[in-house]
Design an enzyme around this catalytic site. Structure first.
Site, short mmCIF file in Angstrom:
data_model
loop_
_atom_site.label_atom_id
_atom_site.label_comp_id
_atom_site.label_asym_id
_atom_site.label_seq_id
_atom_site.Cartn_x
_atom_site.Cartn_y
_atom_site.Cartn_z
N GLY A 125 -5.49 -3.82 -8.06
CA GLY A 125 -6.86 -3.15 -7.94
C GLY A 125 -6.36 -1.70 -7.21
O GLY A 125 -6.72 -0.69 -7.55
N SER A 160 -13.58 1.23 2.44
CA SER A 160 -12.34 0.86 1.38
C SER A 160 -11.48 1.85 1.27
O SER A 160 -11.73 3.10 1.01
CB SER A 160 -13.05 0.67 0.09
OG SER A 160 -11.87 0.76 -1.04
N ARG A 175 -12.65 -14.47 -2.42
CA ARG A 175 -11.75 -15.00 -1.40
C ARG A 175 -12.58 -15.91 -0.47
O ARG A 175 -12.21 -16.58 0.37
CB ARG A 175 -10.83 -14.09 -0.90
CG ARG A 175 -9.68 -13.55 -1.60
CD ARG A 175 -8.61 -12.67 -0.70
NE ARG A 175 -7.49 -12.29 -1.49
CZ ARG A 175 -6.67 -11.39 -1.53
NH1 ARG A 175 -6.77 -10.55 -0.47
NH2 ARG A 175 -5.65 -11.34 -2.31
N ASP A 184 -7.06 -8.19 4.08
CA ASP A 184 -6.25 -8.98 3.34
C ASP A 184 -5.66 -10.33 3.99
O ASP A 184 -5.17 -11.21 3.20
CB ASP A 184 -4.90 -8.27 2.78
CG ASP A 184 -5.41 -7.19 1.68
OD1 ASP A 184 -6.50 -7.52 1.37
OD2 ASP A 184 -4.79 -6.11 1.54
N SER A 192 0.74 -1.23 0.05
CA SER A 192 -0.07 -0.04 0.08
C SER A 192 0.70 1.31 -0.11
O SER A 192 0.75 2.34 -0.85
CB SER A 192 -0.83 0.15 1.19
OG SER A 192 -1.79 -1.14 1.05
C1 S3P Z 1 -5.53 -1.32 -0.16
C2 S3P Z 1 -6.95 -1.42 0.61
C3 S3P Z 1 -7.64 -2.65 0.58
C4 S3P Z 1 -6.76 -3.83 0.50
C5 S3P Z 1 -5.83 -3.87 -0.70
C6 S3P Z 1 -4.95 -2.57 -0.52
C7 S3P Z 1 -5.01 -0.09 -0.32
O1 S3P Z 1 -8.54 -2.82 -0.54
O2 S3P Z 1 -7.63 -5.11 0.19
O3 S3P Z 1 -5.04 -5.02 -0.82
O4 S3P Z 1 -3.72 -0.12 -0.51
O5 S3P Z 1 -5.55 0.96 -0.21
P1 S3P Z 1 -10.10 -2.03 -0.51
O6 S3P Z 1 -9.71 -0.68 -0.16
O7 S3P Z 1 -10.93 -2.56 -1.60
O8 S3P Z 1 -10.53 -2.66 0.91
#
Ligand code: S3P
Length: 445
Positions: free
Chosen positions: A101, A175, A359, A328, A29
C-alpha cells in the site's frame, strides 16, 4: 509475490531463552521514500541499509519504469539518479506494487505531479484495499483517475496533472500515506500545498523532503494534530540516506524476547522517531524491561540500541490517540497482551480493518484459535491475558506478513506449538526473519 505460489507453512514451538544481538532490516517507510524522493531529485542519491524486501523492490522497479536510474551497488546499498520534480516518463507497462500500500499510494502522489499516464496494480490483498482516500485529493489537484472498480480500487489508471494545483487538505483519517501522496503531488504545484491531520502520523516524508532541500513547515494543530505546508516546485537535490532498522520489524523479536522467560537480547540501530514508538511506550507500561542505549541520529531520524529482557507483563489500556504511532504493531501487541496477566484494551483501531488484511478480525482469530479469550467491541480490541497461551492452533495469514510473524513469535512461548499456514509474505518486509530468529534461539519446524 504471485498468488499462485504454493503456501509454505511453519510451526513455532516453545523455545529456550532467546539470546544474542540482531539488526533487523532497514525501515520500510524510509526505504520507499528514499527511492521515490531519489527518483524525483536531480543528481545522485546514495542509500545505505535499504530494506531489500519485496515491497521496496517493487517500488525500485516502478521508479525505474518511470525513468529514474536505480541500481543496486552492494549489500543493501543503492544508487538513484533522479529525473527532477515533474520529470517522470510514461511507463511502458502497468506498475505492479505487489502487496505494498505504501509504495503504491506514495507513487500515485508522485505520478500525479507529472504530465504522464500510468496504470497501478497489485496483488489480491492490495487490490482489495481502499484507494479513494488517495484518489480524492489527487483529483482536487488536477489528476484524473480511471478505475472500473468499486471504491476506486486497483487496477487504476492515473493521468498526472500538467499544471497541478496547490491545495489545503484535511486528511479524513490519520494516514501518513494520504499525507505523503498530497505532499509528493504538491512538489509540482506552484505555491504552498498544506495538509492538516487531526492526529500526527509518521513524518518521514516531511523530514526527507527537508533533507533533499524542500521548504516544509510543520505546526501543531489542535491537541494531537499537525499542519504541514510545503512550498512547491523546489529543486530537489539528491542526498545520502542512511536507513535505520525498522521499529515495526524489531517489534517481533522484541515481543518474543519479552514473552520467552529468561531472554536477554539486543536490537541495534532501531529507529526511534517518536511517531513510531507507541509500542515501546505501551510495552513499558505493561512492565516490559526495554532499555535504550547509544541514541544517535541521521537526517532527522534518531536511532538507538535496545536491550530487551524476558518480563512479567500486565494488561493495560491503550488510548486511541496512540494508534498512529503504533498502527502496524497491534498484532504483536495483542500477542504480548495474551501472555500478560489481566485485560488489555486497545482503543480506536478502525484503520486496522484496511491494512494488508482486516487486522482487527485477523488478530482476534489468531488469538482465539490458540485458546486466548478476545473480543472486538466496535473499533476496540480486548484481550484477556492469563499469563500463558495454550497454543495448538493453525493461524490463517491472509497474505499479511505481520500476522505470520506475530503468530510465530507467539508460538515460541505458548504451551503447544503455533502453526502459520503460509510464511511467503514475510518476504515483503523481513526476508531474513526466520533465520534471524533462529540465531537468537527460536525453534521453528
Ligand atoms: C506507512 C503508513 C501507515 C502504515 C504503513 C506504512 C507509511 O499506513 O500502516 O505500514 O510508510 O507511510 P497509513 O498511512 O494508511 O496509516
Amino acid at each position: 509475490m504471485t498468488d499462485s505460489n504454493q503456501p509454505t507453512p511453519l510451526q513455532a514451538r516453545k523455545s529456550g531463552a532467546l539470546h544474542g544481538t540482531a539488526r533487523v532490516p532497514g525501515d520500510k517507510s524510509i526505504s520507499h521514500r528514499a527511492l521515490i524522493l531519489g527518483a524525483l531529485a536531480v543528481g545522485e542519491t546514495r542509500i545505505s541499509g535499504l530494506l531489500e524486501g519485496e515491497d521496496v523492490l517493487n517500488t525500485a522497479k516502478a521508479m525505474r519504469a518511470l525513468g529514474a536510474k536505480v541500481e543496486r551497488t552492494g549489500d543493501c546499498e543503492w544508487r538513484v539518479h533522479g529525473v527532477g520534480v515533474a520529470g517522470f516518463a510514461t511507463p511502458e507497462g502497468p506498475l505492479d506494487f505487489g502487496n505494498s500500500g505504501t509504495g503504491c499510494r506514495l507513487a500515485m502522489g508522485a505520478v500525479a505531479g507529472s504530465p504522464i499516464v500510468a496504470t497501478f496494480d497489485g496483488d489480491a490483498s492490495l487490490r482489495s484495499r481502499p484507494m479513494r482516500r488517495i484518489v480524492d485529493p489527487l483529483e482536487l489537484m488536477g489528476a484524473k483517475v480511471m478505475s472500473s472498480h468499486e471504491g476506486g480500487r486497483l487496477p487504476l489508471t492515473l493521468q498526472g496533472a500538467r499544471d497541478p494545483l496547490p491545495i489545503l487538505y484535511r486528511t479524513p483519517v490519520p494516514s501518513a500515506q494520504i499525507k505523503s501522496a498530497v505532499l509528493l503531488a504538491g512538489l509540482s504545484a506552484p505555491g504552498v500545498t498544506t495538509v492538516i491531520e487531526a492526529e500526527a502520523s509518521r513524518d518521514h516524508t516531511e523530514l526527507m523532503l527537508q533533507h533533499f532541500g524542500a521548504t516544509i513547515v510543520t505546526e501543531a494543530e489542535g491537541a494531537h494534530g499537525r499542519k504541514i505546508s510545503l512550498t512547491g516546485q523546489p529543486e530537489l537535490r539528491g542526498a545520502p540516506v542512511v536507513v535505520p532498522a525498522d521499529p515495526s520489524s524489531a517489534a517481533f523479536p522484541m515481543v518474543a524476547a519479552l514473552v520467552v522467560p529468561g531472554s536477554d537480547i539486543e536490537l541495534t540501530d532501531v529507529m526511534t522517531n517518536p511517531l513510531r514508538t507507541g509500542l515501546i511506550t505501551t510495552l513499558r507500561e505493561m512492565g516490559a524491561s526495554i532499555e535504550e542505549h547509544d541514541v544517535r541520529g541521521d537526517a532527522g531520524e534518531p536511532m538507538a540500541r535496545f536491550r530487551v529482557r524476558g518480563s512479567k507483563l500486565k494488561g493495560v489500556e491503550v488510548p486511541p490517540e496512540r494508534a498512529p504511532s503504533m498502527i502496524d504493531e497491534y498484532l504483536v501487541l495483542a500477542v504480548a497482551a495474551a501472555f500478560a496477566e489481566g485485560t488489555t484494551v486497545m482503543r480506536g483501531l478502525h484503520e486496522l480493518r484496511v491494512k494488508e488484511s482486516d487486522r482487527l478480525e485477523a488478530t482476534a482469530a489468531m488469538l482465539r484459535v490458540n485458546g486466548v479469550a478476545v473480543e472486538i467491541a466496535g473499533d476496540d480490541l480486548i484481550v484477556e491475558g492469563k499469563g500463558h497461551v495454550p497454543g495448538g492452533g493453525v493461524v490463517a495469514t491472509h497474505m499479511d506478513h505481520r500476522i505470520a510473524m506475530s503468530a510465530l513469535a507467539m508460538g515460541l512461548a505458548s504451551d503447544k506449538p503455533v502453526t502459520v499456514d503460509d510464511t511467503a509474505f514475510i518476504a515483503t518486509s523481513f526476508p531474513d526473519f526466520v533465520p534471524m530468529m533462529r540465531r537468537l534461539g527460536a525453534e521453528f519446524g
